[in-house]
Design a protein around this motif. Sequence first.
Motif, PDB file in Angstrom:
ATOM      1  N   ILE A 244       0.864  -1.183   0.000  1.00  0.00           N
ATOM      2  CA  ILE A 244       0.000   0.000   0.000  1.00  0.00           C
ATOM      3  C   ILE A 244       0.898   1.229   0.000  1.00  0.00           C
ATOM      4  N   TRP A 245       0.798   2.059  -1.025  1.00  0.00           N
ATOM      5  CA  TRP A 245       1.711   3.204  -1.122  1.00  0.00           C
ATOM      6  C   TRP A 245       1.257   4.413  -0.294  1.00  0.00           C
ATOM      7  N   ARG A 246       0.143   4.285   0.385  1.00  0.00           N
ATOM      8  CA  ARG A 246      -0.251   5.273   1.399  1.00  0.00           C
ATOM      9  C   ARG A 246      -0.622   4.494   2.656  1.00  0.00           C
ATOM     10  N   ALA A 247       0.394   4.044   3.376  1.00  0.00           N
ATOM     11  CA  ALA A 247       0.144   3.271   4.598  1.00  0.00           C
ATOM     12  C   ALA A 247      -0.652   4.117   5.583  1.00  0.00           C
ATOM     13  N   SER A 248      -1.434   3.445   6.420  1.00  0.00           N
ATOM     14  CA  SER A 248      -2.288   4.166   7.355  1.00  0.00           C
ATOM     15  C   SER A 248      -2.186   3.539   8.741  1.00  0.00           C
ATOM     16  N   CYS A 249      -2.354   4.369   9.757  1.00  0.00           N
ATOM     17  CA  CYS A 249      -2.164   3.924  11.135  1.00  0.00           C
ATOM     18  C   CYS A 249      -3.363   3.166  11.679  1.00  0.00           C
TER      19      CYS A 249
ATOM     20  N   GLY B 291      -8.187   6.719  -5.298  1.00  0.00           N
ATOM     21  CA  GLY B 291      -9.568   6.398  -5.642  1.00  0.00           C
ATOM     22  C   GLY B 291     -10.536   6.525  -4.484  1.00  0.00           C
ATOM     23  N   SER B 292     -10.109   7.241  -3.413  1.00  0.00           N
ATOM     24  CA  SER B 292     -10.944   7.394  -2.212  1.00  0.00           C
ATOM     25  C   SER B 292     -11.369   6.036  -1.658  1.00  0.00           C
TER      26      SER B 292
ATOM     27  N   PRO C 210      -8.380   6.395   4.691  1.00  0.00           N
ATOM     28  CA  PRO C 210      -7.032   6.013   5.107  1.00  0.00           C
ATOM     29  C   PRO C 210      -5.919   6.591   4.239  1.00  0.00           C
ATOM     30  N   ALA C 211      -6.203   6.927   2.972  1.00  0.00           N
ATOM     31  CA  ALA C 211      -5.162   7.495   2.118  1.00  0.00           C
ATOM     32  C   ALA C 211      -4.703   8.862   2.602  1.00  0.00           C
ATOM     33  N   LEU C 212      -5.517   9.526   3.429  1.00  0.00           N
ATOM     34  CA  LEU C 212      -5.158  10.849   3.948  1.00  0.00           C
ATOM     35  C   LEU C 212      -4.426  10.771   5.286  1.00  0.00           C
ATOM     36  N   CYS C 213      -4.193   9.573   5.787  1.00  0.00           N
ATOM     37  CA  CYS C 213      -3.510   9.390   7.074  1.00  0.00           C
ATOM     38  C   CYS C 213      -2.141  10.053   7.046  1.00  0.00           C
ATOM     39  N   ASP C 214      -1.791  10.708   8.148  1.00  0.00           N
ATOM     40  CA  ASP C 214      -0.512  11.409   8.225  1.00  0.00           C
ATOM     41  C   ASP C 214       0.672  10.460   8.122  1.00  0.00           C
TER      42      ASP C 214
END
Length: 370
Positions: free
Chosen positions: A87-92, A315-316, A103-107
């Motif tokens: 996942i190229w936008r890992a999420s906590c 893709g939200s 989750p794609a917006l996770c810091d």
Amino acid sequence: MRTAPAAVLYESRQPMVIEEVTVLPPQLGEVMVRMKAAGICHSDLHVIKGDLPMPCPIILGHEGAGIVEEVGAGVTSVKPGDHVIPIWRASCGRCHYCLTGKPALCDMGTEMRFTGMMPDGKTRFRNHRGDSIRHYAGVSTFSSLSTMPEAAVVKIDPEFPLWKAALIGCGVITGVGAVIHAAQVPPGSKVAVFGCGGIGLNIIQGARLVHCTQIIAVDTLAIKEGYARALGATHFIDASRQDPVQAIRDLTGGRGVDYAFEAVGLPQPIEQAYDSLRKGGTCVVSGICRGDARAAINVNQLVYAEKTLKGTLYGSTRPRIDLPHLIDMSKVGSLMLDELLTRTYRLEDINEGYAALERGEVARSLILWD
């Protein structure tokens, strides 16, 4: 410590260098993945060209699939031998964005994307001189071995081909997700898709999946027509030969489309997509632009025509849920993947792969390892 061949970008606007790098073992909450396929995606090209500056040296690549080789302490969701998609936008999983379905917006993912560091502020790659090499999007799929956070992998069906899984990991989930999740396009809609690269073709595919009655593909390269129609486009407009806004209005009886998607990452097609909407229509931007890009939008149409302009990242979607769903869709034949893959390359030919991408010769290409 292990060594592995990787494509290292030492300086923007220069070719990547293929060399053996040292890959440090996974630490607490981390996994090491042996990559089997990695996507040649336009987002990496932005970094190579310097449009999206990143500190170097760095190992790029954010789309791929592989097999877990080793896990660090505390890892519970995967074990060695498991097949995974990074996942190229890992999420906590704990912050406001994760808990509200974004989750794609996770810091966590944002910081790794822009710093090139793991969450502890260090890297797991070294070159032959012992210098640190940064990670891209936390996953760096252009290394045949890559250490990444456990939060950056999704376990998948081991029977599903890894090259197909690699395609799903970025281009497919982003494009199909833009239609289904970001825009929530209802059946029977008329849509226009500006840009027929990896993301745009999957937006076209998403529009087909939700039974849109008119799917108008727009590109400046005539070669893209065949790819677009194979994925579900009902019409194709060569924007190098005619005004796409007027052409779209002609095809829709003068009204405009219900939804327009921009998948290029340039101001002009964003403006054209917005202008091609009917009253009350929605424009969704998924293309990655230069950091300083600005688009000129007719603001009055936001009010008088009640148009909507929005963006979408990944893709939200919720990758841990939606990636397995996409795999299931491929298994039953509704999601087309074979039609997406144009070429495959060895790692040593990665620079030629990006040259072909920039020339517009491919729908989607992959780096494959044995």
